[in-house]
Every structure is written in structure tokens, then in C-alpha cells.
Design a protein around this motif. Sequence first.
Motif, PDB file in Angstrom:
ATOM      1  N   GLY A 154     -17.688  20.098 -17.498  1.00 28.22           N
ATOM      2  CA  GLY A 154     -18.883  20.635 -18.125  1.00 28.22           C
ATOM      3  C   GLY A 154     -19.927  20.267 -17.106  1.00 28.22           C
ATOM      4  N   HIS A 155     -21.238  19.922 -17.994  1.00 26.37           N
ATOM      5  CA  HIS A 155     -22.551  19.611 -17.189  1.00 26.37           C
ATOM      6  C   HIS A 155     -22.348  18.644 -16.283  1.00 26.37           C
ATOM      7  CE1 HIS A 155     -26.864  19.670 -16.612  1.00 26.37           C
ATOM      8  NE2 HIS A 155     -26.774  18.431 -16.988  1.00 26.37           N
ATOM      9  N   ARG A 156     -22.720  18.907 -14.997  1.00 25.41           N
ATOM     10  CA  ARG A 156     -22.592  17.761 -14.140  1.00 25.41           C
ATOM     11  C   ARG A 156     -23.735  16.826 -14.031  1.00 25.41           C
ATOM     12  NH1 ARG A 156     -18.804  19.138  -9.216  1.00 25.41           N
ATOM     13  NH2 ARG A 156     -17.313  20.499 -10.434  1.00 25.41           N
ATOM     14  N   THR A 157     -23.325  15.604 -14.206  1.00 24.05           N
ATOM     15  CA  THR A 157     -24.297  14.560 -14.287  1.00 24.05           C
ATOM     16  C   THR A 157     -23.544  13.209 -14.041  1.00 24.05           C
ATOM     17  OG1 THR A 157     -26.263  13.564 -15.416  1.00 24.05           O
ATOM     18  CG2 THR A 157     -24.326  14.121 -16.773  1.00 24.05           C
ATOM     19  N   VAL A 158     -24.389  12.160 -13.886  1.00 22.45           N
ATOM     20  CA  VAL A 158     -23.669  10.687 -14.146  1.00 22.45           C
ATOM     21  C   VAL A 158     -23.830  10.029 -15.369  1.00 22.45           C
ATOM     22  CG1 VAL A 158     -23.711  10.569 -11.618  1.00 22.45           C
ATOM     23  CG2 VAL A 158     -25.774   9.725 -12.858  1.00 22.45           C
ATOM     24  N   TYR A 159     -23.098   9.057 -15.749  1.00 25.15           N
ATOM     25  CA  TYR A 159     -23.246   8.123 -16.817  1.00 25.15           C
ATOM     26  C   TYR A 159     -22.943   6.771 -16.330  1.00 25.15           C
ATOM     27  CZ  TYR A 159     -22.606  12.605 -19.384  1.00 25.15           C
ATOM     28  OH  TYR A 159     -22.895  13.915 -19.838  1.00 25.15           O
ATOM     29  N   CYS A 160     -23.960   5.931 -16.912  1.00 27.20           N
ATOM     30  CA  CYS A 160     -23.713   4.566 -16.347  1.00 27.20           C
ATOM     31  C   CYS A 160     -23.859   3.472 -17.444  1.00 27.20           C
ATOM     32  CB  CYS A 160     -25.194   4.206 -15.602  1.00 27.20           C
ATOM     33  SG  CYS A 160     -25.403   5.291 -14.175  1.00 27.20           S
ATOM     34  N   ALA A 161     -23.339   2.488 -17.045  1.00 29.69           N
ATOM     35  CA  ALA A 161     -23.238   1.380 -18.003  1.00 29.69           C
ATOM     36  C   ALA A 161     -23.712   0.198 -17.050  1.00 29.69           C
ATOM     37  CB  ALA A 161     -21.877   0.921 -18.575  1.00 29.69           C
ATOM     38  N   VAL A 162     -24.560  -0.509 -17.891  1.00 28.67           N
ATOM     39  CA  VAL A 162     -25.476  -1.888 -17.286  1.00 28.67           C
ATOM     40  C   VAL A 162     -24.792  -2.984 -17.756  1.00 28.67           C
ATOM     41  CG1 VAL A 162     -27.545  -2.878 -16.617  1.00 28.67           C
ATOM     42  CG2 VAL A 162     -27.512  -0.529 -16.671  1.00 28.67           C
ATOM     43  N   GLY A 163     -24.446  -3.767 -16.982  1.00 28.40           N
ATOM     44  CA  GLY A 163     -23.771  -5.229 -17.562  1.00 28.40           C
ATOM     45  C   GLY A 163     -24.802  -6.258 -16.914  1.00 28.40           C
ATOM     46  N   GLU A 164     -25.240  -6.882 -17.778  1.00 29.38           N
ATOM     47  CA  GLU A 164     -26.217  -8.096 -17.574  1.00 29.38           C
ATOM     48  C   GLU A 164     -25.292  -9.443 -17.822  1.00 29.38           C
ATOM     49  OE1 GLU A 164     -30.333  -8.369 -19.295  1.00 29.38           O
ATOM     50  OE2 GLU A 164     -29.459  -7.293 -20.746  1.00 29.38           O
ATOM     51  N   TRP A 165     -25.081 -10.132 -16.592  1.00 35.42           N
ATOM     52  CA  TRP A 165     -24.503 -11.099 -16.531  1.00 35.42           C
ATOM     53  C   TRP A 165     -25.261 -12.282 -17.041  1.00 35.42           C
ATOM     54  CZ3 TRP A 165     -25.358 -15.961 -14.176  1.00 35.42           C
ATOM     55  CH2 TRP A 165     -24.164 -16.935 -14.306  1.00 35.42           C
ATOM     56  N   GLN A 166     -24.311 -12.958 -18.199  1.00 32.19           N
ATOM     57  CA  GLN A 166     -25.106 -14.245 -18.616  1.00 32.19           C
ATOM     58  C   GLN A 166     -24.043 -15.453 -18.676  1.00 32.19           C
ATOM     59  OE1 GLN A 166     -26.449 -13.083 -22.583  1.00 32.19           O
ATOM     60  NE2 GLN A 166     -28.104 -11.719 -21.619  1.00 32.19           N
ATOM     61  N   ARG A 167     -24.444 -16.263 -18.538  1.00 26.46           N
ATOM     62  CA  ARG A 167     -23.403 -17.490 -18.614  1.00 26.46           C
ATOM     63  C   ARG A 167     -22.282 -17.463 -19.636  1.00 26.46           C
ATOM     64  NH1 ARG A 167     -26.021 -23.116 -17.881  1.00 26.46           N
ATOM     65  NH2 ARG A 167     -27.187 -21.872 -16.720  1.00 26.46           N
TER      66      ARG A 167
END
Length: 178
Positions: free
Chosen positions: A88-101
Motif C-alpha cells: 500500500g502507501h509507502r511510508t515508515v513506521y517507528c517505535a521508540v524505546g526509552e531505556w530505563q533501569r
Amino acid sequence: MYIVNRERELAKARALSAALAIAERGGWQIDRSVPIIPPPFRNYLHIAAAELLLVPSIEPSRGDLDTVERGTRIARCDALVVKASSAGHRTVYCAVGEWQRHGTVWHHAKRLWLSRSNEGWLVPDPAEPDESAAVFRLSPGRLRPMMPARLSAADGGCDLMPGLARADAFLAAVWADR
């Protein structure tokens, strides 16, 4: 064992080129002096100044996040998983992972957004209203969640669609799509 085919290789190339384009938009320099890391993490790009692992991926959306989360614990830094759409529609999907202790906090379903002055942000995908409303500005430092009001201040409005369209046009140029 994976059977390598043309579509899989094209998907990997799109994910990598999108990740590199996002790194450029954020002003990030990939640190090539990182010591050899274990095999599951060898395709991760390390951005020391942003304390970030940049991960181009074609694996199922949340299926590879356990592996990435292990990588964030080993490297003690955040992660940005970049996936290029495959249909379908060309784009990017992202996931941001914030590292925490005590674990990694994930912000899923983010898309690249560009302001009128080409400032890059990661914003919630309008098609995924149940995900985190946090936005992330692509800048030389660490990715930090911000409120959407910061985004509207950057572009003088609250409508995400023009910025998403600019980002998709940028990606089409990166991928040489017509």
C-alpha cells in the motif's frame, strides 16, 4: 533458514535507507567504533551522542521488540526501530524505546513528520489513535517524549496531514519512487 528473495531484500534496503535518512534529518552521526556486539544486534546502528540504537527492521511489528529491548539493556541506551511499509502507501513506521533501569518504555506507531522548514519529528500515526500521543523531535541529542503542543508550535497548526505528506514525499525521493 531464510529463503532470500527479491522482495525481502528490497524491504531490507528500504528500511535501512529510511533509517539513514532519519539519522541525517536528526543530525546524528553513526558511531562506527563500537566494539563487536553479539549476533542478534549486529545490524543495529549506534549513535553515541544521542545514546541511541537505530534499528532498521522488516520483522513483524512487535515480534522483534523483545530482541531490541535486550539490545537496549546491553547498550544502556534508547532504541528507534524503523520499519518501511511493505504494501500500500509507502511510508515508515517507528517505535521508540526509552531505556530505563527497570525496563524499556515503548512508544509505538510513530511516523516521520516534516515541518514547513523540514524539521523532523516522530508523531503518532493518525490510523492508530490508541497509541501514545507523545511526539519526538529529531535533533542531535536524545529522543525525549514531548507533548503534541510542541509540534503545533513548530509548524503553526495542529493538522498532521501536511507534515506527513511532506515526510512521505521526502521518503519517496530517498527511495527513488515516482
